[in-house]
Design a protein around this motif. Structure first.
Motif, PDB file in Angstrom:
ATOM      1  N   VAL A 142     -12.383  -8.759   8.835  1.00 24.61           N
ATOM      2  CA  VAL A 142     -12.203  -9.700   9.996  1.00 24.61           C
ATOM      3  C   VAL A 142     -10.825 -10.069  10.188  1.00 24.61           C
ATOM      4  O   VAL A 142     -10.233 -10.057  11.378  1.00 24.61           O
ATOM      5  CB  VAL A 142     -12.828 -11.115   9.614  1.00 24.61           C
ATOM      6  CG1 VAL A 142     -12.625 -12.079  10.714  1.00 24.61           C
ATOM      7  CG2 VAL A 142     -14.515 -10.804   9.392  1.00 24.61           C
ATOM      8  N   ALA A 143      -9.826 -10.227   9.110  1.00 22.35           N
ATOM      9  CA  ALA A 143      -8.263 -10.326   9.349  1.00 22.35           C
ATOM     10  C   ALA A 143      -7.808  -9.277  10.207  1.00 22.35           C
ATOM     11  O   ALA A 143      -7.149  -9.424  11.051  1.00 22.35           O
ATOM     12  CB  ALA A 143      -7.804 -10.730   8.043  1.00 22.35           C
TER      13      ALA A 143
ATOM     14  N   ASN B   1     -10.336 -17.251  10.878  1.00 23.70           N
ATOM     15  CA  ASN B   1     -10.839 -16.063  11.130  1.00 23.70           C
ATOM     16  C   ASN B   1     -12.188 -15.976  11.575  1.00 23.70           C
ATOM     17  O   ASN B   1     -12.897 -15.848  10.659  1.00 23.70           O
ATOM     18  CB  ASN B   1     -10.221 -14.874  10.287  1.00 23.70           C
ATOM     19  CG  ASN B   1      -9.222 -13.942  10.916  1.00 23.70           C
ATOM     20  OD1 ASN B   1      -9.304 -13.803  12.128  1.00 23.70           O
ATOM     21  ND2 ASN B   1      -8.280 -13.783  10.230  1.00 23.70           N
TER      22      ASN B   1
ATOM     23  N   ARG C 187     -18.333  -7.739  18.549  1.00 24.94           N
ATOM     24  CA  ARG C 187     -18.650  -6.920  17.707  1.00 24.94           C
ATOM     25  C   ARG C 187     -20.099  -6.964  17.371  1.00 24.94           C
ATOM     26  O   ARG C 187     -20.926  -6.054  17.057  1.00 24.94           O
ATOM     27  CB  ARG C 187     -17.919  -7.230  16.535  1.00 24.94           C
ATOM     28  CG  ARG C 187     -17.526  -5.926  15.634  1.00 24.94           C
ATOM     29  CD  ARG C 187     -16.439  -6.509  14.525  1.00 24.94           C
ATOM     30  NE  ARG C 187     -17.055  -6.214  13.280  1.00 24.94           N
ATOM     31  CZ  ARG C 187     -16.304  -4.887  12.703  1.00 24.94           C
ATOM     32  NH1 ARG C 187     -15.330  -4.380  13.576  1.00 24.94           N
ATOM     33  NH2 ARG C 187     -16.675  -4.510  11.686  1.00 24.94           N
TER      34      ARG C 187
ATOM     35  N   LYS D 155      -2.544 -12.760   4.058  1.00 22.65           N
ATOM     36  CA  LYS D 155      -3.093 -13.251   5.426  1.00 22.65           C
ATOM     37  C   LYS D 155      -4.483 -14.061   4.768  1.00 22.65           C
ATOM     38  O   LYS D 155      -4.733 -15.190   5.341  1.00 22.65           O
ATOM     39  CB  LYS D 155      -3.335 -12.404   6.421  1.00 22.65           C
ATOM     40  CG  LYS D 155      -3.897 -13.141   7.797  1.00 22.65           C
ATOM     41  CD  LYS D 155      -3.814 -11.603   8.901  1.00 22.65           C
ATOM     42  CE  LYS D 155      -4.111 -12.523  10.233  1.00 22.65           C
ATOM     43  NZ  LYS D 155      -4.136 -11.291  11.161  1.00 22.65           N
ATOM     44  N   VAL D 156      -5.076 -13.287   3.942  1.00 25.93           N
ATOM     45  CA  VAL D 156      -6.521 -13.530   3.442  1.00 25.93           C
ATOM     46  C   VAL D 156      -6.556 -14.807   2.432  1.00 25.93           C
ATOM     47  O   VAL D 156      -7.496 -15.483   2.298  1.00 25.93           O
ATOM     48  CB  VAL D 156      -7.526 -12.486   3.135  1.00 25.93           C
ATOM     49  CG1 VAL D 156      -8.455 -12.721   2.230  1.00 25.93           C
ATOM     50  CG2 VAL D 156      -7.816 -11.932   4.476  1.00 25.93           C
ATOM     51  N   PHE D 157      -5.466 -15.227   1.684  1.00 26.57           N
ATOM     52  CA  PHE D 157      -5.575 -15.676   0.461  1.00 26.57           C
ATOM     53  C   PHE D 157      -4.155 -16.761   0.343  1.00 26.57           C
ATOM     54  O   PHE D 157      -4.564 -17.916  -0.166  1.00 26.57           O
ATOM     55  CB  PHE D 157      -5.238 -14.941  -0.947  1.00 26.57           C
ATOM     56  CG  PHE D 157      -6.395 -14.209  -1.410  1.00 26.57           C
ATOM     57  CD1 PHE D 157      -7.535 -14.742  -1.726  1.00 26.57           C
ATOM     58  CD2 PHE D 157      -6.346 -12.688  -1.056  1.00 26.57           C
ATOM     59  CE1 PHE D 157      -8.867 -13.847  -1.911  1.00 26.57           C
ATOM     60  CE2 PHE D 157      -7.592 -12.018  -1.488  1.00 26.57           C
ATOM     61  CZ  PHE D 157      -8.511 -12.578  -1.986  1.00 26.57           C
TER      62      PHE D 157
ATOM     63  N   SER E  41      -8.803 -14.659  19.454  1.00 29.02           N
ATOM     64  CA  SER E  41      -8.927 -14.797  17.916  1.00 29.02           C
ATOM     65  C   SER E  41      -7.822 -14.651  17.193  1.00 29.02           C
ATOM     66  O   SER E  41      -7.500 -15.044  16.366  1.00 29.02           O
ATOM     67  CB  SER E  41      -9.679 -13.407  17.677  1.00 29.02           C
ATOM     68  OG  SER E  41     -11.027 -13.424  18.538  1.00 29.02           O
TER      69      SER E  41
ATOM     70  N   SER F 276      -7.953 -17.163   6.856  1.00 29.37           N
ATOM     71  CA  SER F 276      -9.044 -16.460   6.571  1.00 29.37           C
ATOM     72  C   SER F 276     -10.329 -17.375   7.237  1.00 29.37           C
ATOM     73  O   SER F 276     -11.255 -16.652   7.834  1.00 29.37           O
ATOM     74  CB  SER F 276      -9.124 -15.884   5.256  1.00 29.37           C
ATOM     75  OG  SER F 276     -10.349 -15.418   4.982  1.00 29.37           O
TER      76      SER F 276
ATOM     77  N   GLN G 254      -9.259  -7.009  12.195  1.00 29.40           N
ATOM     78  CA  GLN G 254      -9.633  -6.944  13.417  1.00 29.40           C
ATOM     79  C   GLN G 254      -8.646  -7.645  14.291  1.00 29.40           C
ATOM     80  O   GLN G 254      -8.151  -7.173  15.393  1.00 29.40           O
ATOM     81  CB  GLN G 254     -10.964  -7.581  13.480  1.00 29.40           C
ATOM     82  CG  GLN G 254     -11.739  -7.155  14.729  1.00 29.40           C
ATOM     83  CD  GLN G 254     -13.336  -7.689  14.708  1.00 29.40           C
ATOM     84  OE1 GLN G 254     -13.706  -8.125  13.916  1.00 29.40           O
ATOM     85  NE2 GLN G 254     -13.998  -7.644  15.945  1.00 29.40           N
ATOM     86  N   SER G 255      -8.267  -8.874  13.822  1.00 30.63           N
ATOM     87  CA  SER G 255      -7.224  -9.457  14.743  1.00 30.63           C
ATOM     88  C   SER G 255      -5.911  -9.052  14.656  1.00 30.63           C
ATOM     89  O   SER G 255      -4.802  -9.173  15.513  1.00 30.63           O
ATOM     90  CB  SER G 255      -7.275 -10.947  14.641  1.00 30.63           C
ATOM     91  OG  SER G 255      -6.791 -11.387  13.612  1.00 30.63           O
TER      92      SER G 255
ATOM     93  N   ARG H  43     -15.599 -13.566  12.841  1.00 36.11           N
ATOM     94  CA  ARG H  43     -16.113 -12.194  13.026  1.00 36.11           C
ATOM     95  C   ARG H  43     -16.279 -12.269  14.450  1.00 36.11           C
ATOM     96  O   ARG H  43     -17.158 -13.052  15.161  1.00 36.11           O
ATOM     97  CB  ARG H  43     -17.233 -11.715  12.187  1.00 36.11           C
ATOM     98  CG  ARG H  43     -17.449 -10.339  12.202  1.00 36.11           C
ATOM     99  CD  ARG H  43     -18.700 -10.197  11.157  1.00 36.11           C
ATOM    100  NE  ARG H  43     -18.233  -9.852   9.703  1.00 36.11           N
ATOM    101  CZ  ARG H  43     -17.827  -8.621   9.215  1.00 36.11           C
ATOM    102  NH1 ARG H  43     -17.810  -7.569  10.393  1.00 36.11           N
ATOM    103  NH2 ARG H  43     -17.489  -8.294   8.248  1.00 36.11           N
ATOM    104  N   SER H  44     -15.759 -11.104  15.370  1.00 35.23           N
ATOM    105  CA  SER H  44     -15.950 -11.207  16.647  1.00 35.23           C
ATOM    106  C   SER H  44     -17.504 -11.048  17.212  1.00 35.23           C
ATOM    107  O   SER H  44     -18.056 -10.367  16.768  1.00 35.23           O
ATOM    108  CB  SER H  44     -15.231  -9.850  17.249  1.00 35.23           C
ATOM    109  OG  SER H  44     -15.486  -9.476  18.436  1.00 35.23           O
TER     110      SER H  44
ATOM    111  N   LYS I 177     -13.759 -10.210   4.277  1.00 36.57           N
ATOM    112  CA  LYS I 177     -12.728 -11.231   4.919  1.00 36.57           C
ATOM    113  C   LYS I 177     -11.716 -10.590   5.332  1.00 36.57           C
ATOM    114  O   LYS I 177     -10.895 -10.943   6.544  1.00 36.57           O
ATOM    115  CB  LYS I 177     -12.120 -12.313   3.665  1.00 36.57           C
ATOM    116  CG  LYS I 177     -13.399 -13.283   3.392  1.00 36.57           C
ATOM    117  CD  LYS I 177     -13.081 -14.317   4.473  1.00 36.57           C
ATOM    118  CE  LYS I 177     -14.170 -15.523   4.297  1.00 36.57           C
ATOM    119  NZ  LYS I 177     -14.297 -16.434   5.254  1.00 36.57           N
TER     120      LYS I 177
END
Lengths: 406, 406
Positions: B267-268, A16, A22, B113-115, A134, A13, B270-271, A18-19, B264
């Protein structure tokens, strides 16, 4: 809220970002702005009319099956059609090489998930598609860029990079390449360069990830053989998608890869989303079988061809001599190189004031370079707007050139 | 192929195990087998007829927009409808709390993925949904199980686990809970237990991931408030899905979570896949607005209600006294506990011979326990088959009981 939410987020995270695109796109949403910034296919290219009867027939003939879960690898019939599509162009592959993904962005994500540990090196072109970078960076990839020339990634500089890494005891996980009408440059790699890069992959024992979202959208020149096809030694994993040749809103992509790699990717996909929506896969099967696919693809090619021609002609007419740009044989993007000391980000803000937009090229450079470059999309904006937009853009650049020296 | 493909795969790929259920399901595909093994909704519950005119109207009225990319967060109108759905039951939430995901399996993946970093502790029930465990383990989660009683995860044993971890200097990333008609047990957590667990989350400063795939499919008893609703202090991230109440083949799920977490997750995502297919989201919007949603949900509830009743009645009639099972108020599964020394895996092989199948309960126990348990699905098989299947199963267990002692 828990006391330290920030500290609770994973390394992924934190990797990662932010694009950047975007954020740029947000500034271009004013409908008065003529935007060359996005990466959207033309809605005029979508087969809206054909879909009504396809869906209707499908529901009547297949009923509930199109609404149920299906295999993680994808609906078998769709995988067979995709394999057939490649076999028709002489590629040796079979069902075990084919996995359907939820858009080719998921293909990129799964490749990252299956290969990249925190700190692993991945090689990409300078510049390269941001969504790919990304996806790999999310899993901790350290991107190493190799400059491109007019034929795509330089084989000479790639070898120099591979030697440099080897001398540091580093083996890159893979080389990321978009061989046809590359995003963002629009450059296509000829067969000789493809073969050189495959030879390097063999010599340095490295995989290649070949990303082909635009491959079928070719206006000029000869179709190039897939690197997957040229290799035939399981060094290449190829990503494809319907997003540019059917409908991005279906989110159907695929991975054509070595069986041993695909076995790992299927397991990873299972915990990612179980399966790609059955409903859209079943529509895609019927769409491919209907014959409308080829017909509509040709319509799309003709439309983008004409839009590219209008854009190139307008640039030829209005751009100052010191500005260079690529002449893509297909795809959706061309790439502008400004005089070296000109900053595309400064131009961007001036352009937004004049109600024209683009994406600054620097976002595609993993080494922070490319400050004097910009990407223009030619698939989305109609001819009238494209002409007005290029004229505005040329004026802004012209004014900048007058200040600096060309 | 490169020389050391195996060594090239990532830690995530090595963490990722092929689903044990998947392997079991392969053995049950013979159409002569009456299978209680899968987790499929009944195809009879899918609104096939309603969809034809919905899709037709949608294509005519919205055209190409339904085939284009859309926002990573999900189509705004769908997010609004989902927020409205929760607001209607009194939950305080707004648009920024709502993200559409590609099925709730992607919700689980994104939470992982985020944690989760390699080695992080995540707490789950003993037993717990395998797809959740797999999604978290992929990112390196060390699952710590807490036994359940008839009201779900034991609050007392959860606190003991939290203390034990705290004493080792370990803070778990989150507690994973399926409060309604849990998979695999069918158990629902009453409000008092939900409140106890939320109090522990506050006391020990830990997040809760509340997974609610079956919540709307309730036959008996009173709907329970969401833990998200009971908490109101941003400790809870809730996952929902249309898979059991509309169509799994659409792969539409959602995350109802605190804004800072959702930022968060977007953003995750998005990829991961850029966006969930626009086409199916736009259908879902119209489906929710059509009124067919509620009507078809009631039909689904009635169907599963009746199937559960038939199954319970048949078990009551035929199962030996020493076999116990849960009596779910909703959902799709019930859970059988055999005498302690009886091995469900041995029974499984005998059952396959007699052409009846189930999933052994052990696959849901992250601690390797549960060898004398089994999960039965009651949503998929029709009454006639369910009656025959339960009779066969009871005979097999009976024979085993005769050998051992009940």
């Amino acid at each position: 809220m828990i006391s330290d939410l920030k500290g609770t987020f994973s390394q992924i995270s934190n990797n990662n970002k932010r694009s950047a695109i975007r954020e740029i796109l947000k500034l271009t949403q004013n409908p008065e702005i003529i935007s060359f910034a996005g990466g959207l296919p033309a809605p005029e290219s979508f087969p809206v009319d054909a879909l009504d009867s396809i869906v209707s027939d499908m529901l009547r003939e297949e009923g509930a099956a199109v609404l149920q879960y299906d295999a993680t690898e994808g609906v078998t019939e769709l995988r067979e059609l995709l394999v057939q599509k490649y076999q028709n162009e002489g590629v040796q592959c079979s069902l075990e090489n084919m996995i359907v993904t939820t858009g080719s962005q998921q293909g990129l994500d799964l490749v990252g998930k299956v290969f990249v540990n925190q700190g692993d090196v991945v090689i990409c072109g300078l510049p390269s598609y941001l969504g790919g970078i990304s996806a790999f960076q999310a899993y901790g990839a350290k991107m190493e860029g190799v400059p491109m020339d007019e034929y795509g990634m330089s084989a000479e500089l790639l070898e120099a990079k591979l030697v440099e890494l080897r001398d540091q005891g580093i083996k890159p996980k893979f080389i990321y390449i978009i061989p046809d009408f590359q995003n963002p440059t629009g450059i296509t790699m000829p067969e000789s360069r493809r073969l050189e890069i495959i030879a390097l992959a063999h010599k340095y024992d490295v995989l290649i990830v070949e990303d082909c979202p635009y491959r079928e959208v070719r206006f000029d020149g000869e179709p190039q053989r897939l690197m997957y096809d040229l290799d035939q030694d399981d060094h290449v994993i190829t990503l494809g998608t319907f997003s540019k040749i059917f409908a991005p809103g279906f989110r159907i992509g695929w991975i054509l890869g070595p069986k041993d790699v695909n076995d790992k990717i299927v397991v990873a996909k299972q915990s990612s989303d179980l399966c790609t929506p059955t409903f859209v896969q079943k529509i895609a099967i019927r769409y491919m079988q209907s014959g409308v696919f080829e017909e509509n693809l040709q319509k799309t090619i003709d439309l983008y061809h004409q839009r590219r021609d209008v854009m190139l002609a307008e640039m030829e007419k209005h751009m100052p001599d010191c500005v260079k740009w690529t002449h893509p044989e297909g795809g959706m993007f061309l790439f502008i190189t400004l005089p070296e000391d000109m900053d595309a980000m400064e131009l961007f803000h001036k352009a937004i004031e004049k109600k024209v937009a683009f994406v600054t090229g620097n976002v595609f450079y993993c080494d922070g370079g490319g400050s004097n470059t910009m990407r223009l999309n030619f698939s989305y904006v109609n001819n009238e707007k494209a002409i007005a937009g290029i004229q505005r853009l040329a004026e802004i650049i012209e004014a900048e050139v007058a200040v600096e020296t060309c």
